[in-house]
Design a protein around this motif. Sequence first.
Motif, mmCIF file in Angstrom:
data_model
loop_
_atom_site.group_PDB
_atom_site.id
_atom_site.type_symbol
_atom_site.label_atom_id
_atom_site.label_comp_id
_atom_site.label_asym_id
_atom_site.label_seq_id
_atom_site.Cartn_x
_atom_site.Cartn_y
_atom_site.Cartn_z
ATOM 1 N N LEU A 96 48.270 16.217 -36.547
ATOM 2 C CA LEU A 96 48.089 15.430 -35.415
ATOM 3 C C LEU A 96 47.036 15.824 -34.503
ATOM 4 O O LEU A 96 46.105 14.755 -34.074
ATOM 5 C CB LEU A 96 49.535 15.296 -34.754
ATOM 6 N N GLN A 97 46.996 17.002 -33.922
ATOM 7 C CA GLN A 97 45.695 17.343 -33.008
ATOM 8 C C GLN A 97 44.651 17.244 -33.663
ATOM 9 O O GLN A 97 43.715 16.692 -32.898
ATOM 10 C CB GLN A 97 46.303 18.934 -32.527
ATOM 11 N N LYS A 98 44.548 17.403 -34.846
ATOM 12 C CA LYS A 98 43.193 17.420 -35.417
ATOM 13 C C LYS A 98 42.653 16.082 -35.311
ATOM 14 O O LYS A 98 41.416 15.895 -35.254
ATOM 15 C CB LYS A 98 43.062 18.078 -36.908
ATOM 16 N N ARG A 99 43.467 15.101 -36.055
ATOM 17 C CA ARG A 99 43.090 13.567 -35.871
ATOM 18 C C ARG A 99 42.811 13.321 -34.681
ATOM 19 O O ARG A 99 41.572 12.483 -34.423
ATOM 20 C CB ARG A 99 44.222 12.844 -36.488
ATOM 21 N N PHE A 100 43.404 13.573 -33.550
ATOM 22 C CA PHE A 100 43.305 13.073 -32.161
ATOM 23 C C PHE A 100 41.937 13.677 -31.557
ATOM 24 O O PHE A 100 41.291 13.036 -30.948
ATOM 25 C CB PHE A 100 44.484 13.517 -31.420
ATOM 26 N N ARG A 101 42.014 14.945 -31.977
ATOM 27 C CA ARG A 101 40.428 15.504 -31.535
ATOM 28 C C ARG A 101 39.360 15.064 -31.766
ATOM 29 O O ARG A 101 38.228 14.924 -31.011
ATOM 30 C CB ARG A 101 40.592 17.072 -31.556
ATOM 31 N N ALA A 102 39.440 14.615 -33.207
ATOM 32 C CA ALA A 102 38.086 14.040 -33.841
ATOM 33 C C ALA A 102 38.000 12.764 -33.190
ATOM 34 O O ALA A 102 36.622 12.422 -33.173
ATOM 35 C CB ALA A 102 38.370 14.077 -35.243
ATOM 36 N N ASP A 103 38.773 11.924 -32.838
ATOM 37 C CA ASP A 103 38.539 10.701 -32.027
ATOM 38 C C ASP A 103 38.153 10.787 -30.852
ATOM 39 O O ASP A 103 37.547 9.999 -30.062
ATOM 40 C CB ASP A 103 39.840 9.998 -32.386
ATOM 41 N N LEU A 104 38.877 11.814 -30.076
ATOM 42 C CA LEU A 104 38.980 11.656 -28.646
ATOM 43 C C LEU A 104 37.477 12.546 -28.087
ATOM 44 O O LEU A 104 36.782 12.127 -27.037
ATOM 45 C CB LEU A 104 39.973 13.021 -27.900
ATOM 46 N N LEU A 105 37.177 13.655 -28.754
ATOM 47 C CA LEU A 105 35.704 14.381 -28.447
ATOM 48 C C LEU A 105 34.594 13.670 -28.092
ATOM 49 O O LEU A 105 33.796 13.811 -27.172
ATOM 50 C CB LEU A 105 35.815 15.669 -29.177
ATOM 51 N N PRO A 106 34.428 12.790 -29.199
ATOM 52 C CA PRO A 106 33.150 11.786 -28.961
ATOM 53 C C PRO A 106 33.275 10.952 -27.627
ATOM 54 O O PRO A 106 32.196 10.716 -27.135
ATOM 55 C CB PRO A 106 32.946 11.110 -30.227
ATOM 56 N N LYS A 107 34.216 10.632 -27.408
ATOM 57 C CA LYS A 107 34.605 9.737 -26.092
ATOM 58 C C LYS A 107 34.405 10.733 -24.806
ATOM 59 O O LYS A 107 33.808 10.179 -24.029
ATOM 60 C CB LYS A 107 35.844 8.944 -26.345
ATOM 61 N N VAL A 108 35.150 11.662 -24.742
ATOM 62 C CA VAL A 108 34.800 12.356 -23.541
ATOM 63 C C VAL A 108 33.711 12.915 -23.363
ATOM 64 O O VAL A 108 33.205 13.312 -22.292
ATOM 65 C CB VAL A 108 35.965 13.403 -23.482
ATOM 66 N N PHE A 109 32.902 13.202 -24.566
ATOM 67 C CA PHE A 109 31.479 13.771 -24.350
ATOM 68 C C PHE A 109 30.433 12.455 -24.266
ATOM 69 O O PHE A 109 29.241 12.848 -25.136
ATOM 70 C CB PHE A 109 31.161 14.738 -25.566
ATOM 71 N N SER A 110 30.806 11.537 -24.072
ATOM 72 C CA SER A 110 29.845 10.246 -23.978
ATOM 73 C C SER A 110 28.617 10.398 -23.402
ATOM 74 O O SER A 110 27.622 9.764 -23.548
ATOM 75 C CB SER A 110 30.542 9.155 -23.581
ATOM 76 N N PHE A 111 28.445 11.675 -22.565
ATOM 77 C CA PHE A 111 27.097 11.863 -21.917
ATOM 78 C C PHE A 111 26.207 12.524 -22.810
ATOM 79 O O PHE A 111 24.982 12.693 -22.475
ATOM 80 C CB PHE A 111 27.344 12.789 -20.631
ATOM 81 N N ILE A 112 26.807 12.978 -23.933
ATOM 82 C CA ILE A 112 25.573 13.333 -24.835
ATOM 83 C C ILE A 112 25.310 12.182 -26.043
ATOM 84 O O ILE A 112 26.102 11.572 -26.518
ATOM 85 C CB ILE A 112 26.443 14.340 -25.828
ATOM 86 N N GLY A 113 24.145 12.203 -26.100
ATOM 87 C CA GLY A 113 23.553 11.043 -27.104
ATOM 88 C C GLY A 113 23.560 11.727 -28.514
ATOM 89 O O GLY A 113 23.428 12.888 -28.838
ATOM 90 N N ASP A 114 23.733 10.563 -29.299
ATOM 91 C CA ASP A 114 23.637 10.929 -30.821
ATOM 92 C C ASP A 114 24.704 12.189 -31.249
ATOM 93 O O ASP A 114 24.376 12.809 -31.861
ATOM 94 C CB ASP A 114 22.249 11.214 -31.233
ATOM 95 N N LEU A 115 25.941 12.041 -30.428
ATOM 96 C CA LEU A 115 26.867 13.323 -30.856
ATOM 97 C C LEU A 115 27.501 13.289 -32.221
ATOM 98 O O LEU A 115 27.765 12.367 -32.633
ATOM 99 C CB LEU A 115 27.886 13.099 -29.765
ATOM 100 N N HIS A 116 27.442 14.271 -32.643
ATOM 101 C CA HIS A 116 28.115 14.520 -34.307
ATOM 102 C C HIS A 116 29.224 15.771 -34.043
ATOM 103 O O HIS A 116 28.676 16.670 -33.280
ATOM 104 C CB HIS A 116 27.237 14.876 -35.096
ATOM 105 N N TYR A 117 30.276 15.655 -34.302
ATOM 106 C CA TYR A 117 31.251 16.606 -34.211
ATOM 107 C C TYR A 117 31.855 17.031 -35.609
ATOM 108 O O TYR A 117 32.193 15.979 -36.570
ATOM 109 C CB TYR A 117 32.152 16.334 -33.442
ATOM 110 N N ALA A 118 32.067 18.166 -36.124
ATOM 111 C CA ALA A 118 32.764 18.686 -37.249
ATOM 112 C C ALA A 118 33.780 20.063 -36.829
ATOM 113 O O ALA A 118 33.329 20.416 -35.578
ATOM 114 C CB ALA A 118 31.838 19.023 -38.253
#
Length: 324
Positions: A96-118
Amino acid sequence: MDVNDFLPGAETLAKIRRDIIAYEQDRRAVHRSVRWRMPLFLGLTLVAVGLLAWGFNGVADANEQWTSAPHVFLYFAGFVALLLAVSAAGAPARALQKRFRADLLPKVFSFIGDLHYAQGHTPAGFEALPRQATGEFNRERFDDVFSGVHAGFPFELYEAELSQKAGKIESTQFRGVVTSFHLDQPFPGLLVATRKGNQMVSFFKGLFGSSALDSVESGVADLDRDYDFRTDNVDAARPLVQGDLARALAWLAQSWPEEPARVALRAADGFLLLPTSKNFFELPPVSVPLDYDAHIKPLIADMATLLATAGLVRRIGSGAAGHG
């Protein structure tokens, strides 16, 4: 640095709050599931281990000592089985936390352009990280990996643990956050600043020989006590070690509370290594209700601080480093 400058806009914030509400519903259900799975899985495992031990003792030599190899193997197998049971019981919470973080982090770090997360993947630029800054290692583990553009400069930021294993002995060479970026002013060669008193001394001697990289001093007593500055271009390194790099490290010594930061400059690439035992960008356990102000805003502050610190090092050689 004002963290409010990095907070999501109203529209993104509304989405995050809706996501938190949905997560809370799933969190409560998963928490209930884990609460009954844990004693059930442990109980079944203990029963299985007990039956195995009973059967083993039934056929074992009565004169055999409890410290004999078969018994020790049985103890070890039981211990491993219990660890696997705990892991299996908590699997729904981790998923659950892995799915939620993968969706959440790009949103909370919206001040970063072209953000990629893994997560758990080898960073694309890891091979470019100078081993002179990390020490020799043959084992590597990665957690969160980010790449994007901030304040006009591309970067890659990741959590890493690098260790050297020889036989049964494993020593950690580096654990913390690494940020790589392009320098404002390329350095014509290699320059590294590492903490004195660690394995770097033997590393340099063993891998490069005593004269492969030259030592440079900053002229600042505290820095020269704590840091070993090494380079293959003394003439280009000396002004930096006695100027921008010294000021940047002095600032980091005050702002980074843990083991001294490490810096590596090679051609157009810069690397900032911040040793830390802190696990950044984590959510609280599923037993804790998720709160935006208590749990999400600190993630934003951590990322903003890490990037601002890397931005300071990026300006080494341009005359702006060490001035905030």
